[in-house]
Scaffold this motif. Structure first.
Motif, PDB file in Angstrom:
ATOM      1  N   TYR A   1     -47.800 -64.214  20.027  1.00 12.62           N
ATOM      2  CA  TYR A   1     -49.212 -64.590  19.897  1.00 12.62           C
ATOM      3  C   TYR A   1     -49.441 -65.516  18.698  1.00 12.62           C
ATOM      4  O   TYR A   1     -50.192 -66.495  18.782  1.00 12.62           O
TER       5      TYR A   1
ATOM      6  N   ARG B   1     -55.395 -61.795  18.689  1.00 16.11           N
ATOM      7  CA  ARG B   1     -54.633 -60.800  19.447  1.00 16.11           C
ATOM      8  C   ARG B   1     -53.499 -60.224  18.603  1.00 16.11           C
ATOM      9  O   ARG B   1     -53.211 -59.024  18.661  1.00 16.11           O
ATOM     10  N   ALA B   2     -52.838 -61.113  17.842  1.00 20.46           N
ATOM     11  CA  ALA B   2     -51.741 -60.647  16.989  1.00 20.46           C
ATOM     12  C   ALA B   2     -52.257 -59.650  15.955  1.00 20.46           C
ATOM     13  O   ALA B   2     -51.645 -58.592  15.727  1.00 20.46           O
TER      14      ALA B   2
ATOM     15  N   HIS C   1     -47.337 -58.600  28.409  1.00 22.02           N
ATOM     16  CA  HIS C   1     -48.111 -57.679  27.572  1.00 22.02           C
ATOM     17  C   HIS C   1     -48.791 -56.621  28.430  1.00 22.02           C
ATOM     18  O   HIS C   1     -48.749 -55.412  28.126  1.00 22.02           O
TER      19      HIS C   1
ATOM     20  N   ASP D   1     -52.768 -67.621  18.889  1.00 25.15           N
ATOM     21  CA  ASP D   1     -53.759 -66.578  19.173  1.00 25.15           C
ATOM     22  C   ASP D   1     -53.695 -65.520  18.068  1.00 25.15           C
ATOM     23  O   ASP D   1     -53.142 -64.427  18.233  1.00 25.15           O
TER      24      ASP D   1
ATOM     25  N   VAL E   1     -48.391 -69.075  27.596  1.00 24.89           N
ATOM     26  CA  VAL E   1     -49.330 -68.007  27.251  1.00 24.89           C
ATOM     27  C   VAL E   1     -49.561 -67.072  28.432  1.00 24.89           C
ATOM     28  O   VAL E   1     -49.604 -65.840  28.273  1.00 24.89           O
TER      29      VAL E   1
END
Length: 726
Positions: free
Chosen positions: A107, A115-116, A86, A112, A79
């Protein structure tokens, strides 16, 4: 050996080359080099190469390079590295539709979702690959409804999107949820409209049919495929397993004899075929396939154990566990280092261990012997006991072997029980005649956790404890009543001889549902308890009219009817019914009692003389009979359901029941047990129930009997936990 050396040297060369290219600012071949590393699963080296190149060249970094770097981050769940990438490319994301799918995928696969979703929602130009990345991520994170919502936004979906839709539909478990994607029929319509059907589309569609109990349609689809791969073959086997009839068994044997030998090296294929053979009742073929396999995966052991238990061979299932216990099951788990142990808990092997232990617990549950269960549970390492599935299975097992205290201890250790844990504990109370405790726990259970199975268990607990008013209250507050819920409530009323109300409830059920044989059997059983021959005859007549083709159920109903006539003294009618059954070729289910004596399982049928100790056992039966007669017992002829032979008496007929023989076996050779346990596949008869109470009192021995309906605890004071309400 040499090939590995060459590969490692080549990979070192790639990284060095990347660093050289980085120093010159040339990024033409970096993306290709990174792809080679990814293909060889050298993900950390991909990121080393990316870092080396992009220290001073991020503005010149191509999409291809970024995509390869994100792929590596996704594969190893890195991550922090993904977040760094990113941040490096954030300024160009709004205008770059090529990198976004990979970043969204990263993501999503790392869990996550927020965020996606933010990336997707803020993008001004949404492409099909972006939709695909989101849909795949939602499936990965068990959010299939969101997949359906996204699909409805897409004007012109391609094959990949359609396959993802089918996978989402397959993941949705209930018909209500399937309506979100237009139900299975609409999904099939979409599939039929596709001009070029890929093997993946067939697989997704078959999986959807299987999950939604439409395996015949899955098999129909299979027959359209000219060259099925291993996934399709596995799905076909799963479809046959779900149906489990003689027809599917013939299909299984035909297809399995034609597939490539290479398929048999795939443990998933072999496991699914073993499972299918077992569910079709062909234990011999399953065993032969298992024995032929040179590399036996844990999943194959699990399928064998599960199948043996389904086919009433739980002792063999436990024996199979003993085969794998030392050399397979803990091979990796006893390596010594706690750190390694914890890391293994996220691996496929840990999951395979869990499945095997669940199969073991299921076999022990069906066997129903407390001492046997204790000896095997002690062998399960503590770190597996923390798994919620194992916890729920243990609660269920301890309840079914008559140890409610042990079940409660496990339940109390679970900080946040899921609906399965709550329901298992409620069921444990109910089976053991503790209806008040079951109801109390039911009202403590979070409402959002209650499902139809919970209702069945608490109503069943009320039924076994005579809590009719409580059952009515619970039943009337159930929003969606299934067939089984109705059946359980009818059983509760019938046990209490509330036959008029039970019949009204059947009428209520049939106003909204097609007639079901299951709702009539508890009414008939209740009439049997009350020796109510008129009602019994009416019920059987109606069943014969409504369900003429359900032979097994009609045979069971006719046997009950014959027993009602016999118990009410009309041996002639009982005999006539049994003669008709004999002419039709119908077979009565044979009563079998199993007990554990000094670690060895003994099985008895009525009037059994197959044991080496049979002479001693029957002598002990005679001694027991004399002692219970001295204590005032009078044998109840109403439990004799066939004409007596000239050399038989009421006493000799009833003393030959399988549970009497099993009890007697514990007392031969001057044994003086303080506790004995038996399981019987049929309901205990009224006379055996009275006799067992007296045996517990006279011999000062606690006796636990699990019959087809419940568990009886016969105490030293000569009383039973059921309080004679059974």
């Amino acid at each position: 050996m040499m090939s590995n050396i060459l590969k490692n040297n080549y990979l070192r060369f790639v990284i060095l080359a990347g660093r050289c290219l980085a120093s010159t600012g040339n990024n033409v071949n970096i993306g290709d080099q990174m792809k080679i590393l990814n293909d060889n699963k050298q993900y950390k080296k991909v990121l080393e190469l990316f870092d080396a190149f992009n220290e001073n060249n991020i503005d010149k970094c191509s999409n291809w390079i970024v995509i390869q770097a994100l792929k590596a981050c996704t594969q190893i769940n890195d991550v922090q590295h993904g977040l760094k990438i990113h941040n490096l490319i954030s300024s160009r994301l709004k205008h770059d539709p090529y990198v976004l799918p990979s970043l969204i995928h990263f993501y999503m696969q790392c869990g996550d979702i927020n965020r996606a979703q933010l990336l997707f929602e803020t993008s001004t130009k949404k492409t099909l690959p972006m939709y695909g990345a989101m849909m795949k991520g939602y499936i990965k994170n068990n959010l299939p409804k969101k997949v359906i919502d996204l699909f409805n936004e897409i004007k012109d979906p391609d094959r990949v999107i359609i396959i993802l839709l089918f996978n989402a539909c397959a993941q949705l478990g209930t018909n209500e949820e399937l309506n979100l994607c237009g139900d299975v029929t609409s999904a099939k319509s979409l599939f039929d409209r596709s001009s070029k059907k890929t093997i993946s589309m067939y697989g997704a569609m078959m999986k959807g049919f299987i999950i939604n109990n439409s395996s015949k349609q899955a098999i129909d689809l299979f027959n359209e495929i000219k060259d099925p791969n291993e996934t399709i073959i596995t799905l076909f086997f799963n479809a046959c397993a779900q149906l489990g009839t003689e027809k599917e068994l013939i299909l299984l044997k035909s297809i399995s004899s034609k597939i490539s030998n290479s398929f048999y090296s795939n443990p998933y294929v072999v496991t699914s075929l073993i499972d299918a053979f077992m569910k079709c009742g062909d234990v011999t073929s399953a065993k032969a396939l298992f024995d032929r396999s040179t590399k036996k995966a844990l999943s194959m052991y699990g399928a064998m154990m599960k199948g043996l238990t389904i086919n009433d061979q739980e002792e063999e299932a436990i024996g199979m566990f003993n085969e794998i216990h030392l050399d397979e099951l803990h091979r990796e788990n006893h390596s010594g280092k706690q750190k390694k142990l914890l890391s293994e808990m996220n691996t496929d092997r840990f999951e395979a261990n869990i499945i095997v232990y669940l199969c073991l617990l299921k076999a022990l549950t069906k066997l129903g012997m407390l001492e046997k269960a204790q000896s095997f549970v002690q062998q399960i390492p503590g770190y597996f006991l923390t798994d919620h599935r194992i916890g729920s299975a243990l609660i269920h097992m301890w309840g079914k072997v008559g140890s409610v205290d042990k079940a409660k201890r496990i339940f109390d250790k679970i900080s946040q029980p899921d609906h399965i844990g709550w329901t298992a504990m409620i069921n444990s109370y109910g089976l053991n005649g503790m209806g008040d405790e079951a109801v109390k726990l039911f009202y403590q259970m979070p409402k959002e956790s209650i499902d139809h199975l919970t209702y069945i268990c608490v109503l069943n607990a009320c039924s076994h404890s005579g809590l009719v008013d409580v059952a009515r209250s619970i039943f009337n507050n159930i929003q969606t009543k299934t067939e089984i819920i109705y059946t359980t409530m009818i059983d509760c009323l019938s046990r209490a001889a509330a036959f008029e109300e039970a019949q009204k409830l059947i009428g209520e059920f049939e106003r909204d549902h097609a007639p079901a044989v299951s709702v009539y059997m508890p009414l008939l059983s209740g009439a049997r308890n009350q020796k109510y021959s008129k009602l019994s005859q009416e019920v059987v007549d109606r069943m014969q009219k409504l369900f003429p083709n359900m032979k097994d159920s009609l045979v069971a109903a006719s046997i009950l009817l014959a027993n009602v006539y016999a118990s009410s003294g009309d041996i002639g009618k009982a005999t006539d019914i049994k003669i008709e059954l004999h002419k039709s070729g119908a077979k009565k289910r044979i009563g079998v009692t199993v007990t554990d004596i000094d670690g060895k399982l003994w099985k008895f049928r009525a009037h059994d003389r197959s044991h080496a100790e049979s002479a001693e056992i029957h002598e002990q039966v005679d001694r027991m009979s004399k002692r219970i007669i001295e204590h005032g017992h009078k044998y109840d002829a109403s439990w004799i359901v066939r004409p007596m032979e000239p050399d038989e008496t009421i006493e000799t007929l009833l003393c030959g029941h399988s549970e009497r023989l099993a009890m007697a076996a514990h007392f031969i050779r001057n044994r003086n047990p303080k506790r004995l346990q038996m399981t019987k596949n049929l309901r205990i008869c009224g006379d055996c129930h009275e006799v067992t109470k007296l045996v517990a009192l006279i011999y000062q021995c606690e006796i636990v009997v699990r019959d087809a309906n419940r568990i009886h605890h016969f105490h030293l004071n000569g009383q039973c936990s059921c309080q004679d309400y059974f």
